[in-house]
Motif scaffolding. Structure first.
Motif, short mmCIF file in Angstrom:
data_model
loop_
_atom_site.label_atom_id
_atom_site.label_comp_id
_atom_site.label_asym_id
_atom_site.label_seq_id
_atom_site.Cartn_x
_atom_site.Cartn_y
_atom_site.Cartn_z
N GLY A 77 -10.27 6.25 -8.22
CA GLY A 77 -9.61 4.98 -6.92
C GLY A 77 -8.70 4.94 -7.08
O GLY A 77 -7.82 4.56 -8.37
N THR A 78 -8.52 3.99 -5.92
CA THR A 78 -7.37 3.24 -6.10
C THR A 78 -7.47 1.08 -5.49
O THR A 78 -8.66 1.19 -4.28
N MET A 79 -7.37 0.42 -6.09
CA MET A 79 -8.72 -1.18 -6.00
C MET A 79 -7.18 -2.12 -5.43
O MET A 79 -5.94 -1.65 -6.34
N LYS A 80 -7.62 -2.66 -4.69
CA LYS A 80 -7.08 -3.80 -4.69
C LYS A 80 -7.47 -5.09 -4.58
O LYS A 80 -8.55 -5.18 -4.47
N VAL A 81 -6.98 -5.79 -6.14
CA VAL A 81 -7.37 -7.11 -6.49
C VAL A 81 -6.54 -8.16 -6.19
O VAL A 81 -5.30 -8.04 -5.93
N THR A 82 -7.30 -8.92 -5.68
CA THR A 82 -6.76 -11.01 -5.37
C THR A 82 -8.12 -11.57 -6.30
O THR A 82 -9.00 -12.09 -6.29
N ILE A 83 -6.67 -12.17 -6.37
CA ILE A 83 -7.12 -13.68 -7.74
C ILE A 83 -6.20 -14.47 -7.37
O ILE A 83 -5.05 -14.54 -7.50
N ASP A 84 -6.81 -15.68 -6.58
CA ASP A 84 -6.47 -16.57 -6.60
C ASP A 84 -5.06 -16.29 -5.39
O ASP A 84 -4.17 -17.01 -5.36
N GLY A 85 -5.41 -15.44 -4.24
CA GLY A 85 -4.13 -15.67 -3.71
C GLY A 85 -3.42 -14.42 -3.88
O GLY A 85 -2.70 -13.88 -3.01
N GLU A 86 -2.93 -13.93 -5.17
CA GLU A 86 -1.99 -13.24 -5.74
C GLU A 86 -2.91 -11.14 -6.13
O GLU A 86 -3.83 -11.41 -6.31
N SER A 87 -1.97 -10.72 -5.23
CA SER A 87 -3.10 -9.48 -4.88
C SER A 87 -1.98 -8.42 -5.92
O SER A 87 -1.00 -8.29 -5.64
N SER A 88 -3.05 -7.62 -6.83
CA SER A 88 -1.71 -5.91 -7.07
C SER A 88 -3.13 -4.83 -6.63
O SER A 88 -4.16 -4.90 -6.37
N ILE A 89 -2.51 -3.81 -6.39
CA ILE A 89 -2.91 -2.68 -6.67
C ILE A 89 -3.13 -2.07 -7.90
O ILE A 89 -1.79 -1.31 -8.36
N MET A 103 -11.17 -17.23 -7.93
CA MET A 103 -10.88 -16.63 -6.71
C MET A 103 -10.89 -16.14 -6.51
O MET A 103 -9.65 -15.11 -6.48
N HIS A 104 -11.97 -14.25 -6.35
CA HIS A 104 -11.36 -12.58 -6.39
C HIS A 104 -12.01 -12.08 -5.97
O HIS A 104 -13.44 -12.70 -5.40
N SER A 105 -11.93 -11.43 -5.72
CA SER A 105 -12.50 -10.22 -4.66
C SER A 105 -11.49 -8.74 -5.27
O SER A 105 -10.06 -8.41 -5.75
N LEU A 106 -12.74 -7.47 -4.44
CA LEU A 106 -11.58 -6.25 -4.89
C LEU A 106 -12.44 -5.15 -3.38
O LEU A 106 -13.22 -5.95 -3.32
N GLU A 107 -11.50 -4.29 -3.29
CA GLU A 107 -11.17 -3.71 -2.29
C GLU A 107 -10.78 -1.76 -2.27
O GLU A 107 -9.78 -2.19 -3.52
N ASN A 108 -11.62 -1.69 -1.92
CA ASN A 108 -10.79 0.47 -1.73
C ASN A 108 -9.94 0.21 -0.83
O ASN A 108 -10.12 0.02 0.26
N VAL A 109 -8.63 0.46 -1.43
CA VAL A 109 -7.59 1.05 0.09
C VAL A 109 -7.07 2.37 -0.03
O VAL A 109 -6.05 2.55 0.42
N GLY A 110 -8.02 2.97 -1.11
CA GLY A 110 -7.49 4.47 -0.97
C GLY A 110 -8.17 5.07 -0.48
O GLY A 110 -8.87 4.68 1.03
N THR A 111 -7.74 6.68 0.24
CA THR A 111 -8.38 7.17 0.54
C THR A 111 -10.13 8.15 -0.24
O THR A 111 -10.54 9.18 0.36
N THR A 112 -10.33 8.08 -1.58
CA THR A 112 -11.33 8.56 -2.11
C THR A 112 -12.26 6.95 -2.01
O THR A 112 -11.79 5.71 -2.19
N PRO A 113 -13.23 7.63 -2.83
CA PRO A 113 -14.28 6.27 -3.10
C PRO A 113 -13.08 5.96 -4.48
O PRO A 113 -13.12 6.15 -5.37
N LEU A 114 -13.89 4.33 -4.59
CA LEU A 114 -13.37 3.50 -5.98
C LEU A 114 -14.66 3.23 -6.92
O LEU A 114 -15.58 2.99 -5.87
#
Length: 245
Positions: A77-89, A103-114
């Motif tokens: 799948g495709t993950m958006k990772v945000t760490i202290d306000g900086e994001s990468s795919i 501080m961090h969060s993880l998000e599915n930004v793809g068209t399939t399950p992550l």
């Protein structure tokens, strides 16, 4: 609260952990798979689980770990990772080496399950955040950004080899083995090691006992365990290898 809050955790034994054996726990827009929880030679806490976020799932709640370091590995799948306000795919086989206190969060930004693995750990030695910052702080690494180096038995992509807040050494790479070849002779080292299968099928000898694993499975080798891995199929096999002390 987890079981570890009430009882002393047991050492994690060397061996193989099978993806098909992990308990599946649905929870609204995601699925979790508890994998292991315990202690090891260098760590007084080690926990691993896998999460699948469905398409359109809410991002994980942003939070920081007070005294826990993490490795996050994208299985698919495709993950958006945000760490202290900086994001990468990150795509499949992308890796995050996450420092404590960020501080961090993880998000599915793809068209399939992550689907991704999370490995959480705390050293038996005192945490040294300044050491981790000096070594590059948290890292977000995409597999396709790394050069592929051919070897006599296949090839390798090196992710990192560095100090962190919790580890005197944390090293990670992906190995490809050609058909029916061994990576190297059986050996042992001070670091504890995990080999996480990406594709193909392998056999691993650990302290005189042979195990097999396929995609999604992984081997756990405690410090000083004698081990050696080989490809047992006619097609190439690929796996993560990472170790720490």
């Amino acid at each position: 609260m987890t079981l570890s809050a009430f009882a002393q955790l047991k050492p994690i034994e060397s061996g193989v952990f099978k993806w098909d054996d992990f308990k599946v726990i649905p929870n609204n827009d995601r699925v979790s798979r508890p994998i292991l929880e315990g202690v090891s030679t260098h760590l007084d806490y080690l926990e691993m689980h896998a999460t699948t976020q469905n398409v359109g799932a809410k991002p994980s709640t942003a939070h920081a770990n007070e005294d826990i370091e993490e490795i996050i590995i994208v299985k698919e799948g495709t993950m958006k990772v945000t760490i202290d306000g900086e994001s990468s795919i990150l795509g499949a086989n992308g890796v995050v080496s996450l420092m404590p206190l960020q501080m961090h969060s993880l998000e599915n930004v793809g068209t399939t399950p992550l689907t991704y693995y999370i490995i959480r750990y705390r050293s038996k030695k005192k945490m040294d955040v300044s050491r981790g910052v000096a070594s590059g702080n948290s890292l977000m690494v995409n597999a396709d950004s790394l050069p592929y180096r051919s070897t006599s038995v296949g090839g390798v992509r090196s992710y990192f080899d560095r100090e962190t807040a919790m580890c005197e050494r944390l090293e990670m790479h992906v190995t490809t083995l050609d058909r029916k070849v061994a990576s190297h002779e059986p050996h042992a080292h001070d670091e504890t090691e995990i080999i996480l299968m990406i594709s193909g099928e392998t056999a691993q000898m650990i302290d005189g006992q042979e195990y097999t694993a396929k995609a999604g499975d992984f081997y756990f080798m405690e410090s000083q365990s004698v081990h050696g891995i080989r490809n047992i199929n006619d097609e190439p096999t690929t796996y993560f290898a990472f170790k720490w002390k």
